[in-house]
Scaffold this active site. Structure first.
Site, PDB file in Angstrom:
ATOM      1  N   LYS A   1      88.688 -40.248  97.109  1.00 45.23           N
ATOM      2  CA  LYS A   1      88.976 -41.328  96.164  1.00 45.23           C
ATOM      3  C   LYS A   1      90.238 -41.025  95.356  1.00 45.23           C
ATOM      4  O   LYS A   1      91.132 -41.863  95.237  1.00 45.23           O
ATOM      5  CB  LYS A   1      87.782 -41.514  95.214  1.00 45.23           C
ATOM      6  CG  LYS A   1      87.904 -42.745  94.353  1.00 45.23           C
ATOM      7  CD  LYS A   1      87.083 -42.657  93.092  1.00 45.23           C
ATOM      8  CE  LYS A   1      87.799 -41.813  92.075  1.00 45.23           C
ATOM      9  NZ  LYS A   1      87.125 -41.702  90.785  1.00 45.23           N
TER      10      LYS A   1
ATOM     11  N   ASP B   1      85.656 -46.456  94.077  1.00 46.79           N
ATOM     12  CA  ASP B   1      85.059 -45.812  92.903  1.00 46.79           C
ATOM     13  C   ASP B   1      83.725 -46.493  92.611  1.00 46.79           C
ATOM     14  O   ASP B   1      83.242 -47.323  93.387  1.00 46.79           O
ATOM     15  CB  ASP B   1      86.012 -45.878  91.703  1.00 46.79           C
ATOM     16  CG  ASP B   1      86.118 -47.290  91.139  1.00 46.79           C
ATOM     17  OD1 ASP B   1      85.634 -48.243  91.794  1.00 46.79           O
ATOM     18  OD2 ASP B   1      86.670 -47.446  90.041  1.00 46.79           O
TER      19      ASP B   1
END
Ligand code: SF4
Length: 215
Positions: free
Chosen positions: A121, A139
Site C-alpha cells: 500500500k 487502504d
C-alpha cells in the site's frame, strides 16, 4: 455482487462527488511522501501532517535520519501510533537508501517494497503520487467501500480488492480513482454512520440497502 457496468456508475459518481480528490499527506518530494505514508499506518492524515510540519523542518533527507539517535527520533514522532517500530524502520530505510540508491527513493514499487517497513500500500501511494506511475493503493477506506458496494466479498484480501478495481477501471484512472474512493470513504461512506439515506449509490449498494432495512 456489483457488476462491471454498475462499477462504471460508481466511478462516475465518485468523479462527480469528489472531482478534486487528492493525496492529503503534505509533502514536497518523494522521500517526504514515503516518510509521511509510513507514518500514516493506523493513524489519520491530519495527525501525520501535524507531526511532519516540524519533522520535515528538522530532517531534510535520509542523512539526517541516519545521524540522529533512535531515542531522539522516537521523541519527535511519539504522538503517532506505533512510533517505536516506525522510528526503527525510518532509520533503517534511510540507511538503505543512502547505501544502495544514492539517497533517492527508487521509482519502482517492487524495489520500494524491499525497504524496511514499506508494504504494497505504501509503495503504491508513493509510486503513483510522486512518480506518476499508475497504481491503486488499497487502504482501509478503499477496502471498506469496495466491500460495502459488493465489488468484493467481505473475506477478500486487500490484494483481491486492488486487482478487481484495476481490472474494472481504465489504467489512466487508477491513481485518481484511488483518491476519489478514499474521499468517498472518508467523508461520505464513513466507517461509523455512512450517509446511506443521501447516497446516490444506495440503489445498487447491498450494504446500504441492508442498513436502511434494519433501521
Ligand atoms: S449506500 Fe451507504 S454503505 Fe452504500 S456506498 Fe452509500 S453510504 Fe456507503
Amino acid at each position: 455482487m456489483l457488476t462491471k457496468t454498475q462499477w462504471q456508475v460508481c466511478l462516475q459518481t465518485f468523479e462527480e462527488m469528489f472531482p478534486d480528490a487528492h493525496c492529503e499527506l503534505i509533502h514536497k518530494n518523494p522521500f517526504e511522501l514515503l516518510i509521511a505514508t509510513l507514518l500514516s499506518a493506523q493513524c489519520t492524515d491530519v495527525l501525520v501532517n501535524r507531526v511532519t510540519a516540524d519533522l520535515f523542518q528538522k530532517y531534510k533527507g535520509p542523512e539526517d535520519y541516519v545521524l540522529v539517535s533512535i531515542e531522539e527520533l522516537q521523541q519527535d514522532i511519539r504522538s503517532i501510533g506505533l512510533w517505536r517500530n516506525k522510528s526503527k524502520n525510518i532509520k533503517a530505510l534511510s540507511e538503505l537508501l543512502i547505501e544502495e540508491y544514492g539517497g533517492e527513493v527508487p521509482p519502482s514499487r517492487d524495489v520500494m517494497m524491499t525497504l524496511p517497513g514499506v508494504g504494497r500500500k505504501t509503495a503504491n501511494v508513493v509510486v503513483s503520487n510522486a512518480f506518476g506511475v499508475p497504481a491503486l493503493a488499497v487502504d482501509t477506506h478503499v477496502e471498506r467501500v469496495a466491500k460495502r458496494l459488493g465489488m468484493n466479498r467481505w473475506k477478500d484480501r486487500p490484494i483481491d480488492v486492488e486487482e478487481k478495481i484495476m481490472r474494472w477501471t481504465p489504467m489512466e484512472k487508477w491513481t485518481q480513482t484511488h483518491h476519489q474512493v478514499i474521499f468517498f470513504g472518508r467523508y461520505h461512506c464513513k466507517a461509523q454512520n455512512p450517509n446511506c439515506p443521501e447516497c446516490p449509490l444506495l440503489y445498487l449498494c447491498r450494504e446500504g440497502q441492508k442498513r436502511m432495512k434494519d433501521k
